[in-house]
Design an enzyme around this catalytic site. Sequence first.
Site, PDB file in Angstrom:
ATOM      1  N   GLY A  48       0.787  -1.227   0.000  1.00  0.00           N
ATOM      2  CA  GLY A  48       0.000   0.000   0.000  1.00  0.00           C
ATOM      3  C   GLY A  48       0.815   1.270   0.000  1.00  0.00           C
ATOM      4  N   HIS A  49       2.139   1.172  -0.001  1.00  0.00           N
ATOM      5  CA  HIS A  49       2.996   2.367   0.105  1.00  0.00           C
ATOM      6  C   HIS A  49       4.139   2.284  -0.894  1.00  0.00           C
ATOM      7  CE1 HIS A  49       5.623   5.390   2.115  1.00  0.00           C
ATOM      8  NE2 HIS A  49       4.492   5.845   2.581  1.00  0.00           N
ATOM      9  N   PHE A  50       4.018   2.516  -2.036  1.00  0.00           N
ATOM     10  CA  PHE A  50       2.844   2.735  -2.878  1.00  0.00           C
ATOM     11  C   PHE A  50       2.842   1.646  -3.935  1.00  0.00           C
ATOM     12  CE2 PHE A  50       4.405   6.798  -1.289  1.00  0.00           C
ATOM     13  CZ  PHE A  50       3.298   7.285  -0.641  1.00  0.00           C
ATOM     14  N   VAL A  55       7.869   2.620  -1.852  1.00  0.00           N
ATOM     15  CA  VAL A  55       8.816   3.408  -1.066  1.00  0.00           C
ATOM     16  C   VAL A  55       8.697   2.953   0.390  1.00  0.00           C
ATOM     17  CG1 VAL A  55       9.399   5.732  -0.253  1.00  0.00           C
ATOM     18  CG2 VAL A  55       8.616   5.406  -2.600  1.00  0.00           C
TER      19      VAL A  55
END
Length: 146
Positions: A48-50, A55
């Site tokens: 989810g990041h990203f 990252v």
Amino acid sequence: MRRIEEIKEILPHRYPFLLVDRVLHVDIENGTIECLKNVSSNEPHFNGHFPQHPVMPGVLIIEAMAQSAGILGYHIRKTDGDTIYYFAGADKVRFRTPVVPGDQLILRSRLLALKRDIWKFACEAVVDGNIVCSAEVTCARKEIKS
């Protein structure tokens, strides 16, 4: 060099929150440590990041630096009882470059001050010889009664 099983004897963290893979060097006399964190695309936070541009979250880089500082604290003041180092704060935090899957973070910590059971460390995370993050990390040392 301390490998993961030895690190697990020092730190209470476990997957997915154990962020130090290896201790490369400890210098108790000068109050310094150097650790390694391999950044893998399989780590859950990258979902989810990203998703299209993974990252490593900055807070996890700071946590990795704090874990290396905790290992240094353990080596400086070994005790008979169980000890835990709680993350108590971070000052002068600077992020310079994103950390992405495939990077190897070299985590460096140096003891700055020790007052009672409050420890302050100068920390930096380095990738390919470049500082990607730096901070002053404060930890609180606590004896755990079994």
